[in-house]
Design an enzyme around this catalytic site. Structure first.
Site, mmCIF file in Angstrom:
data_model
loop_
_atom_site.group_PDB
_atom_site.id
_atom_site.type_symbol
_atom_site.label_atom_id
_atom_site.label_comp_id
_atom_site.label_asym_id
_atom_site.label_seq_id
_atom_site.Cartn_x
_atom_site.Cartn_y
_atom_site.Cartn_z
ATOM 1 N N ARG A 1 0.781 -1.229 0.000
ATOM 2 C CA ARG A 1 0.000 0.000 0.000
ATOM 3 C C ARG A 1 0.823 1.296 0.000
ATOM 4 O O ARG A 1 0.250 2.380 0.051
ATOM 5 C CB ARG A 1 -1.010 0.057 1.150
ATOM 6 C CG ARG A 1 -2.051 -1.019 1.092
ATOM 7 C CD ARG A 1 -3.223 -0.757 1.971
ATOM 8 N NE ARG A 1 -2.878 -0.627 3.372
ATOM 9 C CZ ARG A 1 -3.771 -0.375 4.324
ATOM 10 N NH1 ARG A 1 -5.041 -0.228 4.018
ATOM 11 N NH2 ARG A 1 -3.395 -0.265 5.581
ATOM 12 N N ASP A 2 2.143 1.205 -0.042
ATOM 13 C CA ASP A 2 2.958 2.427 -0.149
ATOM 14 C C ASP A 2 4.232 2.125 -0.937
ATOM 15 O O ASP A 2 5.320 2.554 -0.575
ATOM 16 C CB ASP A 2 3.296 2.991 1.236
ATOM 17 C CG ASP A 2 3.768 4.446 1.168
ATOM 18 O OD1 ASP A 2 3.450 5.148 0.174
ATOM 19 O OD2 ASP A 2 4.450 4.882 2.114
ATOM 20 N N LEU A 3 4.076 1.370 -2.015
ATOM 21 C CA LEU A 3 5.207 0.997 -2.853
ATOM 22 C C LEU A 3 5.605 2.203 -3.698
ATOM 23 O O LEU A 3 4.785 2.752 -4.433
ATOM 24 C CB LEU A 3 4.813 -0.180 -3.747
ATOM 25 C CG LEU A 3 5.932 -0.857 -4.509
ATOM 26 C CD1 LEU A 3 6.969 -1.431 -3.546
ATOM 27 C CD2 LEU A 3 5.363 -1.962 -5.384
ATOM 28 N N THR B 1 1.211 7.387 -0.511
ATOM 29 C CA THR B 1 1.813 8.511 -1.224
ATOM 30 C C THR B 1 0.985 8.774 -2.480
ATOM 31 O O THR B 1 0.909 7.912 -3.353
ATOM 32 C CB THR B 1 3.275 8.169 -1.590
ATOM 33 O OG1 THR B 1 3.958 7.805 -0.385
ATOM 34 C CG2 THR B 1 3.959 9.358 -2.244
ATOM 35 N N ASN C 1 10.887 3.668 -1.034
ATOM 36 C CA ASN C 1 10.765 2.482 -0.182
ATOM 37 C C ASN C 1 11.433 1.253 -0.796
ATOM 38 O O ASN C 1 11.148 0.126 -0.392
ATOM 39 C CB ASN C 1 9.295 2.178 0.121
ATOM 40 C CG ASN C 1 8.718 3.159 1.116
ATOM 41 O OD1 ASN C 1 9.439 3.813 1.854
ATOM 42 N ND2 ASN C 1 7.402 3.267 1.135
#
Length: 180
Positions: A80-82, A154, A86
């Site tokens: 959910r925040d790739l 993001t 990261n």
């Protein structure tokens, strides 16, 4: 925080940073993990003078990220925040997906049901299920519940359903969108 450690501790893949220990120091939870050295993919991308520069290396990185995410998805976990910030790339080309703080263990339904139906004709296999404080109902006061309508992640890498706060409909496709 606790859920991030629990998920990371159960995802055993070279593309996921291993978590070694989880516990409490007084009232504060902690976890220990492998020290990761290298550069973020964001830093690598910002150093290019042209978009096509170093294409073969970048495709190799994308392939390794895809393999790590395919493993996580097979285990029922979405990141959910790739995003490039990261993803860490080491000096020898090793790639690790970082920051599983927004990760979610998927419930049954959606694409998981479609995949199960397509495998129905195959022999049953031993499946490993990721378990966390939230998934077992024992999260106590850790504050791990995400409220419907919350926008986490993001914006530049979110699929439309995540950006609109429709977290109930998020599945593996959200990470595929972010990877694209």
């Amino acid at each position: 925080f606790i859920e991030e450690a629990q998920i990371g501790g159960q995802l055993q893949h070279p593309g996921v940073v291993p978590v070694y220990d989880i516990g409490r120091f007084g009232d504060r939870p902690y976890f220990t993990m492998k020290l990761v050295k290298g550069q973020t993919l964001a830093a690598i991308l910002s150093e290019r003078s042209e978009p096509a520069e170093d294409r073969a290396r970048l495709l190799g990185i994308a392939l390794q990220v895809s393999q790590a995410m395919a493993y996580a998805h097979a285990m029922g976990v979405i990141h959910r925040d790739l995003k490039p910030a990261n993803i860490m790339v080491g000096a020898f080309g090793e790639v690790q997906v970082m920051d599983w703080g927004l990760a979610k263990v998927l419930a049954e339904g959606g694409i998981a049901d479609e995949e199960r139906a397509s495998r129905a004709h195959q022999e049953p296999q031993d499946e490993t299920t990721i378990r966390t404080a939230r998934s077992t109902g024992s999260h106590g006061s850790f504050g791990t519940d995400t409220e419907a309508g919350s926008i986490l992640g993001t914006p530049a890498y979110m699929p439309p359903e995540q950006a609109s706060g429709d977290i109930a409909n998020l599945d593996r496709r959200a990470d595929v969108f972010a990877l694209g």
